[in-house]
Motif scaffolding. Structure first.
Motif: not given
Length: 154
Positions: A127-147
Motif C-alpha cells: 500500500y502507498k499513502i500520500a499526505v499532501n501539505f498546503m505549503n509545497k515549498d516547506e519540508n513536511s516535518l518542519l510544518q508539523l513541528i510548526d503546527f
C-alpha cells in the motif's frame, strides 16, 4: 467479488440501506451524506451520489480529481480532499477561543490524502499513502513541528 458480496451482505444486515441497483446509503439521517455505489468492478464511497456516479463512469480521470492517477488501477484506493472537508468545520463550535484557534491552524495544514495498493507482491500486500501539505515549498516535518508549536502555545 464473492468476498466483497459477503462483506456487502454483512453491511446490509447491520444497517446499510439499498437505495437502488448497486446503490447503498448509511442511514444516518442526512440526505446524500454517505453513499456506496458499485459497478461489478469497483466500489465507490462518496458524500454525494453524483460524484460517485461520475467516478464510476470515468469522468474524473485526469481532469477533475487531482489524485486520479493515484486512485485508478489499484485493488484498493481512497482519496480525501482535506480542504473540502475542512470547509464544513466551523471553529465557533469549539468550547474555547483556544480550540477555535487550533481548528483554524489545522485547516491550513493539509491539502489532501490518497491511499492506494492492495496488490500482493513478495509475500505481502503493498500500500502507498500520500499526505499532501498546503505549503509545497516547506519540508513536511518542519510544518508539523510548526503546527505542534502553535497548538501548544494556545
Amino acid at each position: 467479488k464473492e468476498n466483497f458480496n459477503k462483506l456487502l451482505g454483512l453491511a446490509k444486515s447491520n444497517g446499510l440501506v439499498q437505495t437502488g441497483v448497486n446503490s447503498y446509503a448509511l442511514p444516518i439521517g442526512f440526505t446524500d451524506s454517505v453513499v456506496l455505489l458499485t459497478d461489478g468492478n469497483y466500489a465507490v464511497v462518496s458524500n454525494k451520489s453524483t460524484n460517485a456516479i461520475a467516478y464510476l463512469q470515468g469522468s474524473y480521470k485526469g481532469q477533475k480529481m487531482p489524485a486520479a492517477a493515484d486512485v485508478y488501477g489499484h485493488p484498493f484506493a481512497m482519496f480525501m480532499d482535506v480542504q473540502q472537508m475542512a470547509k464544513a468545520v466551523d471553529p465557533s463550535i469549539s468550547h474555547s477561543v483556544n480550540d477555535a484557534a487550533v481548528i483554524n491552524e489545522g485547516k491550513k495544514l493539509l491539502s489532501d490524502i490518497s491511499v492506494n495498493g492492495g496488490a500482493y507482491k513478495n509475500d505481502a500486500f503493498e500500500y502507498k499513502i500520500a499526505v499532501n501539505f498546503m505549503n509545497k515549498d516547506e519540508n513536511s516535518l518542519l510544518q508539523l513541528i510548526d503546527f505542534a508549536t502553535k497548538v501548544n502555545n494556545q
